[in-house]
Design an enzyme around this catalytic site. Sequence first.
Site, PDB file in Angstrom:
ATOM      1  N   HIS A  64       5.126 -16.977  67.815  1.00  0.00           N
ATOM      2  CA  HIS A  64       4.264 -18.050  67.900  1.00  0.00           C
ATOM      3  C   HIS A  64       4.008 -18.620  66.453  1.00  0.00           C
ATOM      4  O   HIS A  64       3.816 -20.126  66.390  1.00  0.00           O
ATOM      5  CB  HIS A  64       2.589 -17.515  68.304  1.00  0.00           C
ATOM      6  CG  HIS A  64       2.652 -17.207  69.635  1.00  0.00           C
ATOM      7  ND1 HIS A  64       2.514 -18.381  70.408  1.00  0.00           N
ATOM      8  CD2 HIS A  64       2.302 -16.367  70.304  1.00  0.00           C
ATOM      9  CE1 HIS A  64       2.090 -17.813  71.727  1.00  0.00           C
ATOM     10  NE2 HIS A  64       1.912 -16.732  71.707  1.00  0.00           N
ATOM     11  N   GLU A 114       3.407 -19.639  76.061  1.00  0.00           N
ATOM     12  CA  GLU A 114       3.549 -18.208  76.227  1.00  0.00           C
ATOM     13  C   GLU A 114       4.924 -17.671  76.665  1.00  0.00           C
ATOM     14  O   GLU A 114       5.385 -16.752  76.220  1.00  0.00           O
ATOM     15  CB  GLU A 114       2.713 -17.608  77.094  1.00  0.00           C
ATOM     16  CG  GLU A 114       1.097 -17.331  76.599  1.00  0.00           C
ATOM     17  CD  GLU A 114       1.266 -16.560  75.166  1.00  0.00           C
ATOM     18  OE1 GLU A 114       1.723 -15.655  75.255  1.00  0.00           O
ATOM     19  OE2 GLU A 114       0.674 -17.227  74.229  1.00  0.00           O
ATOM     20  N   HIS A 136       6.775 -11.291  69.885  1.00  0.00           N
ATOM     21  CA  HIS A 136       5.895 -12.402  70.506  1.00  0.00           C
ATOM     22  C   HIS A 136       5.174 -13.382  69.548  1.00  0.00           C
ATOM     23  O   HIS A 136       4.984 -14.271  69.732  1.00  0.00           O
ATOM     24  CB  HIS A 136       5.378 -11.689  71.835  1.00  0.00           C
ATOM     25  CG  HIS A 136       4.372 -12.546  72.731  1.00  0.00           C
ATOM     26  ND1 HIS A 136       5.101 -13.321  73.573  1.00  0.00           N
ATOM     27  CD2 HIS A 136       3.288 -13.227  72.351  1.00  0.00           C
ATOM     28  CE1 HIS A 136       3.918 -14.312  73.934  1.00  0.00           C
ATOM     29  NE2 HIS A 136       3.107 -14.198  73.277  1.00  0.00           N
ATOM     30  N   GLU A 137       4.219 -12.357  69.075  1.00  0.00           N
ATOM     31  CA  GLU A 137       3.427 -13.005  68.057  1.00  0.00           C
ATOM     32  C   GLU A 137       4.071 -13.670  66.986  1.00  0.00           C
ATOM     33  O   GLU A 137       3.530 -14.785  66.404  1.00  0.00           O
ATOM     34  CB  GLU A 137       2.220 -11.931  67.341  1.00  0.00           C
ATOM     35  CG  GLU A 137       1.361 -11.393  68.708  1.00  0.00           C
ATOM     36  CD  GLU A 137       0.735 -12.247  69.341  1.00  0.00           C
ATOM     37  OE1 GLU A 137       0.280 -13.587  69.141  1.00  0.00           O
ATOM     38  OE2 GLU A 137       0.496 -11.775  70.661  1.00  0.00           O
TER      39      GLU A 137
END
Length: 291
Positions: free
Chosen positions: A153, A224, A149-150
């Site tokens: 980003h 998100e 997930h990071e």
Amino acid sequence: MGKRIFYFLLTNVLVLVTISIILSLTGGWNYIGQNGIDYGALLIFSAVVGFTGAFISLAISRWMAKRMMGVRVINPDAPRSDYEREVVEKVHRLARTAGLMHMPEVGIYDSPEVNAFATGPSKKRSLVAVSTGLLTEMDDDAVEGVIAHEVAHVANGDMVTMTLLQGVVNTFVVFLARIVAYIASQFVREEIAPIVHFVAIIVFQIVFSILGSLVVFAYSRHREFHADRGGADLAGKDKMRHALEMLKVYSNRVKGEEQTAVATLKINNKGKKSMIFSTHPDIDERIQRLS
């Protein structure tokens, strides 16, 4: 996991206030004439200050995060332990899968919270940091989902697009703060008007920055969902969903502990933080959208 947003916004406010103080003390940009405010000149001034503040905040975002969170950057060639080696391998493998040409810095910081964040001025100079709480509370698949997930980003360039949005918000903050400050200075004696004007600029700029952060929070919640989908593409939907489900279990447990402590103190806490002040959407909605 909204620390990258929090520290970016905090840095932005500090930088913006610092620039405003310097410009005010040195004479800065003259946008007030005999007939009052020159709104065209003020708008240009506001855009210059606003975007300068946002890009300075972006440039030092990685450095600020390391200092404020106490992040220990891992040397990928000489990790201190097996778990450090595993974290670096996960980040680098997922970064390569995401097509990143330059590997992010990888760091760990001491905190019992289950947390992780990604920050940095560009894909080339990014940082992915995880808490010790994340590594101890979650299993291997969930940790990989969170890291994916990071990394998403970083791959999506969210910090850069957020900076552009913050530049626009800053422009309106500076513009409106100076208009209100000028009006406030007209209601006091002439000899103290410059002081009132100076103080009012700082105060209203901070107030409007807080209000403007609601726009950034809304953007963050929107991104998100994209990072969840990106994480699912990188690590697999099952791991990403598993990570969110473990985060939900952890969050519920923490809330239960907080409610118990509050009840012990005989405090009736019925209020809930409004979603407009959250950097992340409801985790149930995140899980539902990922399905």
